[in-house]
Write an enzyme that holds these catalytic residues in place. Structure first.
Site, short mmCIF file in Angstrom:
data_model
loop_
_atom_site.label_atom_id
_atom_site.label_comp_id
_atom_site.label_asym_id
_atom_site.label_seq_id
_atom_site.Cartn_x
_atom_site.Cartn_y
_atom_site.Cartn_z
N PHE A 1 -20.60 21.65 13.32
CA PHE A 1 -20.41 21.01 12.02
C PHE A 1 -21.66 20.23 11.66
O PHE A 1 -22.11 19.37 12.41
CB PHE A 1 -19.19 20.08 12.04
CG PHE A 1 -18.76 19.70 10.65
CD1 PHE A 1 -18.02 20.57 9.86
CD2 PHE A 1 -19.14 18.48 10.10
CE1 PHE A 1 -17.66 20.23 8.56
CE2 PHE A 1 -18.79 18.13 8.81
CZ PHE A 1 -18.04 19.02 8.04
N GLU A 46 -24.98 28.36 -2.78
CA GLU A 46 -24.03 27.65 -1.92
C GLU A 46 -24.78 26.86 -0.85
O GLU A 46 -25.87 27.25 -0.44
CB GLU A 46 -23.13 28.67 -1.21
CG GLU A 46 -21.66 28.60 -1.46
CD GLU A 46 -20.94 27.30 -1.21
OE1 GLU A 46 -21.53 26.21 -1.28
OE2 GLU A 46 -19.73 27.38 -0.96
N ASP A 47 -24.17 25.79 -0.39
CA ASP A 47 -24.77 25.05 0.73
C ASP A 47 -24.62 25.83 2.03
O ASP A 47 -25.57 26.00 2.78
CB ASP A 47 -24.19 23.62 0.84
CG ASP A 47 -22.66 23.58 0.94
OD1 ASP A 47 -22.01 24.64 0.86
OD2 ASP A 47 -22.12 22.48 1.09
N ARG A 50 -24.24 13.17 2.59
CA ARG A 50 -24.91 14.20 1.79
C ARG A 50 -26.37 13.84 1.54
O ARG A 50 -27.19 14.71 1.25
CB ARG A 50 -24.28 14.32 0.40
CG ARG A 50 -22.88 14.85 0.38
CD ARG A 50 -22.49 15.15 -1.08
NE ARG A 50 -21.06 15.25 -1.26
CZ ARG A 50 -20.34 16.35 -1.04
NH1 ARG A 50 -20.93 17.44 -0.61
NH2 ARG A 50 -19.05 16.37 -1.25
N ASP A 58 -19.37 29.59 5.62
CA ASP A 58 -18.72 29.31 6.90
C ASP A 58 -17.69 30.42 7.14
O ASP A 58 -18.03 31.47 7.66
CB ASP A 58 -18.11 27.90 6.79
CG ASP A 58 -17.47 27.41 8.06
OD1 ASP A 58 -17.99 27.70 9.14
OD2 ASP A 58 -16.43 26.72 7.99
#
Ligand code: IMP
Ligand code: MG
Length: 178
Positions: free
Chosen positions: A153, A100-101, A166, A104
């Site tokens: 963020f 996963e990036d 990205r 959160d």
């Protein structure tokens, strides 16, 4: 948002990312010596991390697959997770690493771990480039964490804001105009 209508301050440089991935790759390989490892990237955010991570895993038998989920619109989680693209093949009996990036709220990884477990892999672990523990709504096990960050963020290195940014080679803090 016009292309120049934001500022992105470097939070984690490309060099730091690469150095950390080299460590994670070696760590991960130790646990899977002599076995195949199926790396499952969560689309789209993980594509860059996955590409660098698999190159850092010194194992002869590494496979790559992708799973697509939709859970986010803009900067806030909807809490709704839906599979938009499924794995190409069975993971029954396989050692699986979910890549996963960012973790959160944890809702996406929580959902995916439940979903993948029903397919009876031999083992199932999680690698996340970034982890924001302060935002957790559910606790999820993250076996390999790149960097723990505060509740800000971030974009770049695969992570997007509404589909953009990205392609930055580093992780940046996004400052939207007030
Ligand atoms: P979770 O389900 O809340 O853990 O969110 C996971 C997904 O939300 C990640 O795969 C990202 O796509 C997205 N996300 C969460 N935080 C950020 C961020 O700071 N920047 C970009 N995307 C984020
Ligand atoms: Mg995303």
């Amino acid at each position: 948002m016009p292309a120049d209508d934001y500022q992105a301050e470097v939070l984690i440089s490309a060099e730091r990312i690469q150095a950390r991935i080299a460590e994670l790759g070696r760590e991960g390989a130790h646990r899977h010596l002599g076995r195949r490892l199926v790396c499952v990237g969560v689309l789209k955010g993980s594509f860059m991390f996955l590409a660098d991570l698999v190159r850092a895993i010194p194992l002869p038998d590494v496979e790559v697959d992708f799973i697509g989920v939709s859970s986010y619109q803009g900067a806030e989680s909807t809490g709704v997770v839906r599979i938009t693209h499924d794995l190409a093949r069975s993971i029954e009996g396989e050692d699986v690493l979910l890549v996963e990036d960012i973790v959160d709220t944890g809702l996406t990884v929580h959902y995916l771990l439940d979903n993948l477990a029903t397919r009876h892999p031999r083992s199932l672990q999680v690698a996340a480039l970034l982890h924001k523990p302060s935002r957790a709504k559910v606790q999820v096990p993250v076996d390999y964490t790149g960097f723990t960050i505060e509740d800000r963020f971030v974009v770049g290195y695969g992570l997007d804001h509404d589909g953009r940014l990205r392609n930055l080679p580093h992780v940046a803090l996004l400052q939207l105009p007030a």
